[in-house]
Motif scaffolding. Sequence first.
Motif, PDB file in Angstrom:
ATOM      1  N   THR A 161       4.735   8.281   7.529  1.00  0.00           N
ATOM      2  CA  THR A 161       4.104   7.353   8.466  1.00  0.00           C
ATOM      3  C   THR A 161       3.543   8.023   9.710  1.00  0.00           C
ATOM      4  OG1 THR A 161       6.232   6.890   9.488  1.00  0.00           O
ATOM      5  CG2 THR A 161       5.466   5.346   7.814  1.00  0.00           C
ATOM      6  N   TYR A 162       3.936   9.239  10.000  1.00  0.00           N
ATOM      7  CA  TYR A 162       3.342   9.903  11.162  1.00  0.00           C
ATOM      8  C   TYR A 162       3.392  11.415  11.021  1.00  0.00           C
ATOM      9  CZ  TYR A 162       8.106  10.720  12.878  1.00  0.00           C
ATOM     10  OH  TYR A 162       9.405  11.120  13.005  1.00  0.00           O
ATOM     11  N   ASN A 163       2.588  12.059  11.856  1.00  0.00           N
ATOM     12  CA  ASN A 163       2.509  13.520  11.931  1.00  0.00           C
ATOM     13  C   ASN A 163       2.087  14.158  10.615  1.00  0.00           C
ATOM     14  OD1 ASN A 163       2.530  15.833  13.479  1.00  0.00           O
ATOM     15  ND2 ASN A 163       4.617  16.354  12.910  1.00  0.00           N
ATOM     16  N   SER A 164       1.063  13.594  10.023  1.00  0.00           N
ATOM     17  CA  SER A 164       0.491  14.167   8.808  1.00  0.00           C
ATOM     18  C   SER A 164      -0.971  13.759   8.732  1.00  0.00           C
ATOM     19  CB  SER A 164       1.250  13.686   7.572  1.00  0.00           C
ATOM     20  OG  SER A 164       1.172  12.289   7.453  1.00  0.00           O
ATOM     21  N   MET A 165      -1.620  14.201   7.688  1.00  0.00           N
ATOM     22  CA  MET A 165      -3.041  13.911   7.504  1.00  0.00           C
ATOM     23  C   MET A 165      -3.237  12.973   6.321  1.00  0.00           C
ATOM     24  SD  MET A 165      -4.902  15.618   9.640  1.00  0.00           S
ATOM     25  CE  MET A 165      -5.012  17.085  10.618  1.00  0.00           C
ATOM     26  N   TYR A 166      -4.198  12.070   6.482  1.00  0.00           N
ATOM     27  CA  TYR A 166      -4.615  11.244   5.357  1.00  0.00           C
ATOM     28  C   TYR A 166      -5.414  12.123   4.393  1.00  0.00           C
ATOM     29  CZ  TYR A 166      -3.275   7.121   8.017  1.00  0.00           C
ATOM     30  OH  TYR A 166      -2.559   6.183   8.717  1.00  0.00           O
ATOM     31  N   HIS A 167      -5.667  11.604   3.201  1.00  0.00           N
ATOM     32  CA  HIS A 167      -6.395  12.367   2.189  1.00  0.00           C
ATOM     33  C   HIS A 167      -7.787  12.777   2.666  1.00  0.00           C
ATOM     34  CE1 HIS A 167      -3.213  11.712  -0.659  1.00  0.00           C
ATOM     35  NE2 HIS A 167      -3.330  10.397  -0.574  1.00  0.00           N
ATOM     36  N   ASP A 168      -8.367  12.022   3.585  1.00  0.00           N
ATOM     37  CA  ASP A 168      -9.709  12.353   4.087  1.00  0.00           C
ATOM     38  C   ASP A 168      -9.692  13.354   5.232  1.00  0.00           C
ATOM     39  OD1 ASP A 168      -8.834  10.896   6.269  1.00  0.00           O
ATOM     40  OD2 ASP A 168     -10.373   9.335   6.102  1.00  0.00           O
ATOM     41  N   GLY A 169      -8.485  13.834   5.610  1.00  0.00           N
ATOM     42  CA  GLY A 169      -8.380  14.844   6.653  1.00  0.00           C
ATOM     43  C   GLY A 169      -8.173  14.307   8.058  1.00  0.00           C
ATOM     44  N   THR A 170      -8.150  12.985   8.221  1.00  0.00           N
ATOM     45  CA  THR A 170      -7.905  12.441   9.557  1.00  0.00           C
ATOM     46  C   THR A 170      -6.403  12.352   9.816  1.00  0.00           C
ATOM     47  OG1 THR A 170      -8.014  10.156   8.748  1.00  0.00           O
ATOM     48  CG2 THR A 170     -10.051  11.110   9.596  1.00  0.00           C
ATOM     49  N   MET A 171      -6.049  12.447  11.077  1.00  0.00           N
ATOM     50  CA  MET A 171      -4.648  12.400  11.494  1.00  0.00           C
ATOM     51  C   MET A 171      -4.124  10.973  11.396  1.00  0.00           C
ATOM     52  SD  MET A 171      -2.286  14.330  12.875  1.00  0.00           S
ATOM     53  CE  MET A 171      -0.868  14.287  13.914  1.00  0.00           C
ATOM     54  N   ASN A 172      -2.893  10.823  10.930  1.00  0.00           N
ATOM     55  CA  ASN A 172      -2.290   9.492  10.965  1.00  0.00           C
ATOM     56  C   ASN A 172      -1.255   9.443  12.069  1.00  0.00           C
ATOM     57  OD1 ASN A 172      -0.029  10.746   9.769  1.00  0.00           O
ATOM     58  ND2 ASN A 172       0.377   9.019   8.452  1.00  0.00           N
ATOM     59  N   TYR A 173      -1.159   8.284  12.666  1.00  0.00           N
ATOM     60  CA  TYR A 173      -0.235   8.073  13.766  1.00  0.00           C
ATOM     61  C   TYR A 173       0.748   6.993  13.377  1.00  0.00           C
ATOM     62  CZ  TYR A 173      -3.801  10.725  16.189  1.00  0.00           C
ATOM     63  OH  TYR A 173      -4.677  11.708  16.547  1.00  0.00           O
ATOM     64  N   GLY A 174       1.961   7.094  13.883  1.00  0.00           N
ATOM     65  CA  GLY A 174       3.037   6.219  13.471  1.00  0.00           C
ATOM     66  C   GLY A 174       3.109   4.899  14.197  1.00  0.00           C
ATOM     67  N   GLY A 175       4.273   4.303  14.130  1.00  0.00           N
ATOM     68  CA  GLY A 175       4.503   2.953  14.609  1.00  0.00           C
ATOM     69  C   GLY A 175       4.373   2.747  16.098  1.00  0.00           C
ATOM     70  N   TYR A 176       4.415   3.803  16.868  1.00  0.00           N
ATOM     71  CA  TYR A 176       4.243   3.653  18.310  1.00  0.00           C
ATOM     72  C   TYR A 176       2.776   3.718  18.723  1.00  0.00           C
ATOM     73  CZ  TYR A 176       9.275   4.109  18.620  1.00  0.00           C
ATOM     74  OH  TYR A 176      10.627   3.911  18.464  1.00  0.00           O
ATOM     75  N   SER A 177       1.888   3.890  17.772  1.00  0.00           N
ATOM     76  CA  SER A 177       0.462   3.878  18.091  1.00  0.00           C
ATOM     77  C   SER A 177      -0.035   2.433  18.125  1.00  0.00           C
ATOM     78  CB  SER A 177      -0.325   4.683  17.054  1.00  0.00           C
ATOM     79  OG  SER A 177      -0.208   4.104  15.778  1.00  0.00           O
ATOM     80  N   ASP A 178      -1.222   2.248  18.628  1.00  0.00           N
ATOM     81  CA  ASP A 178      -1.803   0.900  18.701  1.00  0.00           C
ATOM     82  C   ASP A 178      -2.209   0.379  17.336  1.00  0.00           C
ATOM     83  OD1 ASP A 178      -1.499   0.804  21.454  1.00  0.00           O
ATOM     84  OD2 ASP A 178      -3.478   1.645  21.819  1.00  0.00           O
ATOM     85  N   ILE A 179      -2.669   1.274  16.474  1.00  0.00           N
ATOM     86  CA  ILE A 179      -3.075   0.898  15.121  1.00  0.00           C
ATOM     87  C   ILE A 179      -2.662   2.007  14.168  1.00  0.00           C
ATOM     88  CG2 ILE A 179      -5.036  -0.519  15.844  1.00  0.00           C
ATOM     89  CD1 ILE A 179      -6.853   1.860  15.028  1.00  0.00           C
ATOM     90  N   MET A 180      -2.603   1.668  12.886  1.00  0.00           N
ATOM     91  CA  MET A 180      -2.339   2.681  11.868  1.00  0.00           C
ATOM     92  C   MET A 180      -2.976   2.233  10.557  1.00  0.00           C
ATOM     93  SD  MET A 180       1.615   2.164  10.742  1.00  0.00           S
ATOM     94  CE  MET A 180       1.461   3.419   9.509  1.00  0.00           C
ATOM     95  N   VAL A 181      -3.120   3.164   9.651  1.00  0.00           N
ATOM     96  CA  VAL A 181      -3.715   2.891   8.347  1.00  0.00           C
ATOM     97  C   VAL A 181      -2.663   3.184   7.283  1.00  0.00           C
ATOM     98  CG1 VAL A 181      -5.516   3.582   6.723  1.00  0.00           C
ATOM     99  CG2 VAL A 181      -6.018   3.516   9.173  1.00  0.00           C
ATOM    100  N   ALA A 182      -2.582   2.305   6.277  1.00  0.00           N
ATOM    101  CA  ALA A 182      -1.629   2.507   5.187  1.00  0.00           C
ATOM    102  C   ALA A 182      -2.255   2.009   3.886  1.00  0.00           C
ATOM    103  CB  ALA A 182      -0.332   1.758   5.453  1.00  0.00           C
ATOM    104  N   ASP A 183      -1.985   2.703   2.805  1.00  0.00           N
ATOM    105  CA  ASP A 183      -2.362   2.236   1.477  1.00  0.00           C
ATOM    106  C   ASP A 183      -1.586   0.953   1.207  1.00  0.00           C
ATOM    107  OD1 ASP A 183      -1.947   1.893  -1.446  1.00  0.00           O
ATOM    108  OD2 ASP A 183      -3.048   3.780  -1.597  1.00  0.00           O
ATOM    109  N   GLU A 184      -2.235  -0.054   0.664  1.00  0.00           N
ATOM    110  CA  GLU A 184      -1.571  -1.348   0.475  1.00  0.00           C
ATOM    111  C   GLU A 184      -0.338  -1.259  -0.419  1.00  0.00           C
ATOM    112  OE1 GLU A 184      -3.570  -4.553  -1.667  1.00  0.00           O
ATOM    113  OE2 GLU A 184      -4.834  -3.072  -2.638  1.00  0.00           O
ATOM    114  N   HIS A 185      -0.247  -0.227  -1.253  1.00  0.00           N
ATOM    115  CA  HIS A 185       0.929  -0.045  -2.109  1.00  0.00           C
ATOM    116  C   HIS A 185       2.193   0.155  -1.276  1.00  0.00           C
ATOM    117  CE1 HIS A 185       3.213   1.155  -5.662  1.00  0.00           C
ATOM    118  NE2 HIS A 185       3.597   2.240  -5.010  1.00  0.00           N
ATOM    119  N   PHE A 186       2.052   0.642  -0.055  1.00  0.00           N
ATOM    120  CA  PHE A 186       3.193   0.936   0.804  1.00  0.00           C
ATOM    121  C   PHE A 186       3.394  -0.111   1.904  1.00  0.00           C
ATOM    122  CE2 PHE A 186       1.715   4.854  -1.078  1.00  0.00           C
ATOM    123  CZ  PHE A 186       2.892   5.338  -1.630  1.00  0.00           C
ATOM    124  N   VAL A 187       2.718  -1.240   1.753  1.00  0.00           N
ATOM    125  CA  VAL A 187       2.801  -2.320   2.735  1.00  0.00           C
ATOM    126  C   VAL A 187       3.503  -3.508   2.085  1.00  0.00           C
ATOM    127  CG1 VAL A 187       1.445  -3.879   4.185  1.00  0.00           C
ATOM    128  CG2 VAL A 187       0.645  -1.530   3.807  1.00  0.00           C
TER     129      VAL A 187
END
Length: 184
Positions: free
Chosen positions: A59-85
């Motif tokens: 959920t945080y401190n890693s890169m999405y498959h497209d190379g963008t940084m993902n931010y965790g639950g303390y961020s204002d927004i985040m992106v997740a594959d619907e399989h994990f929601v």
Amino acid sequence: MYPQVPGHEIVGVVEEVGSKVTNFNVGDRVGVGCLVGSCGSCDSCSSDFENYCPKFIPTYNSMYHDGTMNYGGYSDIMVADEHFVVGIPDNLPLDAVAPLLCAGTTVYSPLKYYGLDKPGLHIGVVGLGGLGHIAVKFAKAMGLKVTVIDICPEKKQYAMERLGADAFMLSQDNELMQVINMMI
């Protein structure tokens, strides 16, 4: 990786959905545990063990498959594959649901995976802490008989009266532990 915005056990409201999303709509109340993505095609993913996927995305401190940084639950927004929601019903308070997305999964998954979710089985929960109290609640909801084993005698009343444990044992009671060892 810098900058890092941590946080898992995430709850919130969907603000936007991708064109391939079918399970969620804008405005849905949702939660995300410790993963937001995986490859979806390796042996681990095919066996519902995405946490072992060599390309899993925490959920945080890693890169999405497209190379963008993902931010965790303390961020204002985040992106997740619907399989994990997971969807969260309107009658449940988000703050009460959040711990179930990690601590809850940590105890629920092994109960299900190892077939320990059958009414009438008897299990022991060692330690009535963050995971232990959730384990007792899940086990009782599954119809199991639960013995809590802890070092703190003050937890007995809480375990028995508030959580519904069937028995309580002090792990420092050497005589009782020897008797139990002989029974196993």
